[in-house]
Design an enzyme around this catalytic site. Sequence first.
Site, PDB file in Angstrom:
ATOM      1  N   CYS A   3       1.486  -0.073   9.213  1.00  0.00           N
ATOM      2  CA  CYS A   3       2.322  -0.727   8.212  1.00  0.00           C
ATOM      3  C   CYS A   3       2.046  -2.235   8.136  1.00  0.00           C
ATOM      4  CB  CYS A   3       3.794  -0.425   8.516  1.00  0.00           C
ATOM      5  SG  CYS A   3       4.906  -0.645   7.134  1.00  0.00           S
ATOM      6  N   HIS A   4       2.992  -3.070   8.540  1.00  0.00           N
ATOM      7  CA  HIS A   4       2.790  -4.521   8.563  1.00  0.00           C
ATOM      8  C   HIS A   4       2.156  -4.992   9.873  1.00  0.00           C
ATOM      9  CE1 HIS A   4       5.687  -4.228   5.258  1.00  0.00           C
ATOM     10  NE2 HIS A   4       5.329  -5.443   4.899  1.00  0.00           N
TER      11      HIS A   4
END
Length: 182
Positions: free
Chosen positions: A107-108
């Site tokens: 994800c991030h």
Amino acid sequence: MSKRIAILATNGFEESELKSPKEHLEQQGWTAEIVSLKSGTIKAWAEKDWGKEYNVDKTLDEVTSSDYDALVLPGGVINPDLLRRHDNAIAFVKAFFDEKKPVAAICHGPQILINAEVVDGRELTSFMSVRKDLENAGANWTDKEVVVDNGLVTSRTPDDLPAFNKKMVEEIKEGKHELQRS
């Protein structure tokens, strides 16, 4: 063979992106430790609001990359942004690449890899909003549920966790990757 994996996280990590990989690693009979900036607990972000608190096993001051066989970087919007402000967190991440050990980021989470300066020329994926940052840092971004590049495993969102967990375990079982680079 027993393995020891560091999960680097701080407040604001996406709960499923820490909990699911940690449980999957422990199902292999391995030790998965939450490493953070300070001792005590860190608070999860659970989709749209704050989630549970998780106990920190070790602080960055207590460990080095040589204590572990691999590294996991959960996402969440807040978590990677806070971690990449700390030189000791960046050095910890970079050391896994220097030692040619598997690293998994979802994800991030790959935002931390940008600050560690380990994405140039690598193929990887992430949450869509991180795409331009990664490309500007020299990465070849691909929209796939999981991407593996010489020991670096990346995925886009919590929906990709089954594929992410499977590839993460495969790469850890393979051990050091001679083509892993920083």
